[in-house]
Scaffold this motif. Structure first.
Motif, PDB file in Angstrom:
ATOM      1  N   LYS A 195       0.840  -1.206   0.000  1.00 16.24           N
ATOM      2  CA  LYS A 195       0.000   0.000   0.000  1.00 16.24           C
ATOM      3  C   LYS A 195       0.876   1.258   0.000  1.00 16.24           C
ATOM      4  O   LYS A 195       0.553   2.245  -0.672  1.00 16.24           O
ATOM      5  N   ARG A 235       2.259   1.639  -3.511  1.00 17.40           N
ATOM      6  CA  ARG A 235       1.180   2.007  -4.438  1.00 17.40           C
ATOM      7  C   ARG A 235       0.754   3.459  -4.240  1.00 17.40           C
ATOM      8  O   ARG A 235       0.511   4.184  -5.211  1.00 17.40           O
ATOM      9  N   HIS A 279       3.318   5.701  -5.773  1.00 20.21           N
ATOM     10  CA  HIS A 279       3.253   5.609  -7.232  1.00 20.21           C
ATOM     11  C   HIS A 279       2.086   6.416  -7.790  1.00 20.21           C
ATOM     12  O   HIS A 279       2.230   7.122  -8.799  1.00 20.21           O
ATOM     13  N   ARG A 280       0.945   6.329  -7.142  1.00 22.49           N
ATOM     14  CA  ARG A 280      -0.225   7.062  -7.619  1.00 22.49           C
ATOM     15  C   ARG A 280      -0.077   8.574  -7.437  1.00 22.49           C
ATOM     16  O   ARG A 280      -0.519   9.360  -8.273  1.00 22.49           O
ATOM     17  N   LYS A 293       3.721  -6.459 -10.436  1.00 24.72           N
ATOM     18  CA  LYS A 293       2.700  -5.450 -10.714  1.00 24.72           C
ATOM     19  C   LYS A 293       3.299  -4.205 -11.353  1.00 24.72           C
ATOM     20  O   LYS A 293       2.577  -3.390 -11.923  1.00 24.72           O
ATOM     21  N   TYR A 334       4.984  -1.384 -10.233  1.00 24.88           N
ATOM     22  CA  TYR A 334       5.164  -0.017  -9.729  1.00 24.88           C
ATOM     23  C   TYR A 334       6.298   0.096  -8.710  1.00 24.88           C
ATOM     24  O   TYR A 334       6.559   1.181  -8.197  1.00 24.88           O
TER      25      TYR A 334
END
Length: 243
Positions: free
Chosen positions: A146, A149, A152-153, A190, A192
């Motif tokens: 998390k 992620r 990355h977002r 995935k 990222y």
């Protein structure tokens, strides 16, 4: 058309950046009694010396914090230390606003061992009191994913490296560490983040942190940090030179 003076611009920036840091005395129910007092002090230190755009940032707990001046250790400019002793994955999740705002060139994450200690804290240090212990190794791994992620977002151009949890000289945590690391490595596909397998690089024939690299079986000594630098320097150099 009017324009703001320097003082007004500075005040605007200060007000904006103030929002990126966590607030409150106790920011995570999973922090032990010592960390609940220390974490806010460390956040104040970060605010006093904020990141700059495009730097390299090391995120983690005491193992990262104790590395102190990473720029000097690596001989590479603009490596910033964002380690907090005693921090957990939950605590790191709550302080990613600074990272997303300043959009580092790269972040290197090493976190999770304190979460696992909280599952077994009476076996290691009964003086540390936890309001609620972390639920499982799978929860820890999920939080690490998390963290990557979320960065990355919020900052898609930032290169993200997740270091596997280091081995330690505590037999009762060995299986938990391996489980978390397995999940980290499995999810690299995935795309990222990239994994840096600290565990494989640091473990001895017994799957533990070698005695000569630690003073307490968990934290690194000077030899341990020297091994860290020798292992990772080429990766950091590559990031620095990349356009």
């Amino acid at each position: 058309m009017s324009c703001k003076g320097f003082g007004q611009v500075k005040d605007t920036l200060n007000a904006e950046t103030e929002k990126i840091y966590p607030k409150g005395e106790i920011v995570s129910r999973y922090h032990n009694n010592w960390t609940q007092r220390y974490y806010p002090k460390r956040i104040l230190a970060f605010k006093a010396e904020p990141l700059r755009f495009g730097e390299i940032v090391f995120l983690g707990n005491s193992i990262t914090e104790a590395g102190a001046d990473w720029t000097s250790k690596f001989g590479i400019a603009h490596i910033r230390n964002r380690g907090i002793a005693g921090d957990l994955t939950d605590g790191l999740l709550k302080r990613l606003g600074e990272i997303i705002y300043f959009k580092p060139k790269a972040v290197f994450i090493l976190i999770g061992i304190n979460d696992l200690f909280s599952l077994h804290h009476l076996e290691d240090n009964p003086a540390l009191v936890y309001d609620k212990t972390v639920s499982s190794p799978a929860y820890v791994a999920k939080n690490i994913l998390k963290i990557a992620r979320k960065i990355h977002r919020g900052s898609p151009d930032t290169k993200i490296f997740v270091r596997t949890i280091l081995p330690i000289r505590r037999q009762y945590l060995k299986a938990d560490i391996i489980l978390v690391n397995t999940i980290i490595k499995k999810n690299e596909r995935k795309g990222y983040y990239k994994v840096i397998d600290f565990h494989a690089h640091f473990k001895d024939d017994n799957g533990e942190l070698p005695q000569e690299l630690t003073n307490d079986g968990v934290h690194l000594n000077d030899k341990g940090y020297a091994k860290w630098v020798s292992f990772e320097k080429a990766i950091i150099e590559g990031i620095r030179l990349a356009k």
